[in-house]
Scaffold this active site. Structure first.
Site, PDB file in Angstrom:
ATOM      1  N   GLU A  64      42.601  40.820  33.613  1.00  0.00           N
ATOM      2  CA  GLU A  64      43.000  40.173  34.797  1.00  0.00           C
ATOM      3  C   GLU A  64      43.254  41.049  35.597  1.00  0.00           C
ATOM      4  OE1 GLU A  64      47.067  38.064  36.047  1.00  0.00           O
ATOM      5  OE2 GLU A  64      46.934  39.176  34.251  1.00  0.00           O
ATOM      6  N   GLU A  73      44.277  45.540  45.875  1.00  0.00           N
ATOM      7  CA  GLU A  73      45.038  45.934  44.926  1.00  0.00           C
ATOM      8  C   GLU A  73      44.585  45.665  43.388  1.00  0.00           C
ATOM      9  OE1 GLU A  73      49.125  44.617  45.097  1.00  0.00           O
ATOM     10  OE2 GLU A  73      49.729  46.009  46.906  1.00  0.00           O
TER      11      GLU A  73
END
Length: 166
Positions: A64, A73
């Site tokens: 993920e 990020e």
């Protein structure tokens, strides 16, 4: 969660790599609570520093990695390192292996009005003098908020595609 789902889907061995010691401990608890400790091994390390036993090659890497606006990020660099180090050449599968980033201009005037209104009474204190600064700061960072199609000012356009399979 992904490691447990992979184990339940029939993986013979799953290596869950987690950089945070606290999260790794929680992952081990979840793995044990779901009776998957014989399949899932939690490794507390950054992918860049992790070592898998022997000459292990992965048939599948599931991650993920996406962040805000796909790359903000994100863990993309770590996933690419894992792919290059451990994915079985020729037959290995990286999931997800493709990603697209779509963008569209939208109007969030109503949301900004709500934010400014909320500052007018915080526990009886008027903080509306901060509204301008808050608005300026929020404009420099991604903000996660839901929008409705009526807020779109144009059709979304694909501005980037990633093929990570190679």
């Amino acid at each position: 969660l992904l490691s447990c789902l992979c184990a339940r889907a029939g993986a013979r061995k799953v290596f869950a790599i987690e950089a945070s010691a606290q999260c790794a401990a929680l992952c081990r608890d979840v793995v044990r609570a779901n009776g998957l400790a014989d399949v899932v091994e939690v490794i507390n390390a950054r992918v860049e520093d992790a070592e898998l036993p022997g000459d292990v090659l992965a048939d599948v890497i599931v991650s993920e990695w996406m962040g805000f606006c796909l790359l903000y990020e994100s863990m993309l660099d770590s996933v690419l390192i894992a792919r290059d180090r451990w994915l079985r050449p020729g037959t290995g599968i990286l999931l997800p292996s493709h990603a697209r980033l779509h963008m569209a201009p939208f109007c969030d005037a109503h949301w900004r009005e709500l934010r400014a209104e909320a500052l007018r009474d915080i526990c009886g204190v008027d903080l509306s003098a901060l509204a301008g600064r808050l608005c300026a700061e929020e404009a420099t960072e991604p903000v996660i908020q839901g929008i409705v199609p009526e807020q779109l000012l144009a059709d979304p356009q694909c501005i980037m595609e990633c093929d990570l399979a190679c």
